[in-house]
Enzyme design. Sequence first.
Site, mmCIF file in Angstrom:
data_model
loop_
_atom_site.group_PDB
_atom_site.id
_atom_site.type_symbol
_atom_site.label_atom_id
_atom_site.label_comp_id
_atom_site.label_asym_id
_atom_site.label_seq_id
_atom_site.Cartn_x
_atom_site.Cartn_y
_atom_site.Cartn_z
ATOM 1 N N ASP A 1 68.657 -31.223 2.667
ATOM 2 C CA ASP A 1 69.437 -32.459 2.726
ATOM 3 C C ASP A 1 69.397 -33.142 1.357
ATOM 4 O OD1 ASP A 1 70.713 -34.726 3.554
ATOM 5 O OD2 ASP A 1 69.200 -35.376 4.985
ATOM 6 N N TYR B 1 63.477 -33.056 11.312
ATOM 7 C CA TYR B 1 64.566 -33.853 11.867
ATOM 8 C C TYR B 1 64.677 -33.699 13.386
ATOM 9 C CZ TYR B 1 66.399 -34.738 7.158
ATOM 10 O OH TYR B 1 66.565 -35.140 5.860
ATOM 11 N N ASP C 1 59.192 -30.032 -5.287
ATOM 12 C CA ASP C 1 59.158 -31.022 -6.364
ATOM 13 C C ASP C 1 59.616 -30.390 -7.681
ATOM 14 O OD1 ASP C 1 56.878 -29.554 -5.832
ATOM 15 O OD2 ASP C 1 55.478 -31.065 -6.543
ATOM 16 N N LYS D 1 57.099 -26.157 0.361
ATOM 17 C CA LYS D 1 55.981 -27.016 -0.065
ATOM 18 C C LYS D 1 54.720 -26.355 0.509
ATOM 19 C CE LYS D 1 54.514 -30.827 -2.063
ATOM 20 N NZ LYS D 1 54.540 -30.976 -3.515
ATOM 21 N N ASP E 1 72.391 -32.897 -2.027
ATOM 22 C CA ASP E 1 73.038 -34.096 -2.575
ATOM 23 C C ASP E 1 72.758 -34.224 -4.075
ATOM 24 O OD1 ASP E 1 74.109 -34.761 -0.150
ATOM 25 O OD2 ASP E 1 73.471 -36.858 -0.236
#
Length: 364
Positions: A246, A135, A222, A190, A250
Amino acid sequence: MKIAILPGDGIGTEIVAEAVRVLNVLDLQFETETALVGGAAYEAHGHPLPESTLNLARSADAILFGAVGDWKYDQLERALRPEQAILGLRKHLGLFANLRPALCYEQLTQASSLKPELVAGLDILIIRELTGDIYFGQPRGRRIATDGHFPGAEEAFDTMRYSRPEIERIAHVTFQAARKRSKKVTSVDKANVLETFQFWKDVVTEVHAQYPDVELQHMYVDNAAMQLVKAPKAFDVIVTGNMFGDILSDEAAMLTGSIGMLPSASLDRANKGLYEPSHGSAPDIAGQGVANPLATILSAAMMLRYSLNQPAAADRIESAVKAVLTAGLRTPDIWSAGTHKVGTREMGDAVLAAVTGKTITTKS
Ligand code: NAD
């Protein structure tokens, strides 16, 4: 103790007012000062994060934040949009650790999209690194490709990066938080594909050596996304980078039923923090007196626990929230047949009553 109160826009002003009322009955010694932020600050001062608001946030021991934003500001240039105020506060105050508890109250299991038995009693804490990763990594932009699959074509690119100190400090926050819970951490990465996250995994493992009493497991993102909806109660504390955090936070929010119930904290190195509900300014219901104030009230409880060192007062608020839910009070977002529908103010009144040991009444 000084608390900066930044209600912001939309339902922000309605829900923060209830949290402040609850704080005020706790018999604690603190001073509050309120300032404009977001669209409200843009209207008054021409900027979503005016210098005066930033200075107040800097001088306070903690910040209670509502929400910012409204569709009417979508046409403004990016730097002047209300949401820039949050990014600016995170950046200027060095708020790098985002703590988001996902707690499914027994009384609200029906509101979850998962089967009640999977979420009943769910109590996990997601810790998201907030100031690094893809980001914020430079360089980023658009250009004409000189290599890759389509040399000469227009392309866009971002840079994923983490430095050792950035990973070390979020790992310390995580292991220390885990010590106050069931001492079990899952670090999500990852590492099988990304160099950045192999480094993340290595550094988290090194820091873990200083916390031998805490259990650490690593999980690919994942798989973590799958496990969160398959067996969420198997987790306790999850730590991950900015982008994975992020998305996963959620996803976890939805396990609990309503975003109107979820508090959050963003902390700096010294545990000074900004506390806010996980939801936005909800312009669709602003001004109607129907917004759920509980996420903001629970954010105030987190503030007392993490920044103001008042765990007993935090416990009082959290117990009061459970009591009003047990009494059957529900704002429309968490309402179900057989419960009592109330507005923002009535929900605030009920929490106030419970905090001060009074009987919770419902006006029919
Ligand atoms: P939102 O979270 O504001 O609303 C999503 C849905 O949830 C809406 O239907 C809303 O009515 C409902 N909702 C949210 N909070 C609620 C509450 N406390 N009680 C009852 N219902 C609630 O997200 P959005 O609609 O995508 O965004 C609206 C504005 O908020 C945008 O301008 C966005 O940029 C901004 N936003 C701000 C923040 C923040 O201030 N931290 C976070 C997210 C979005």
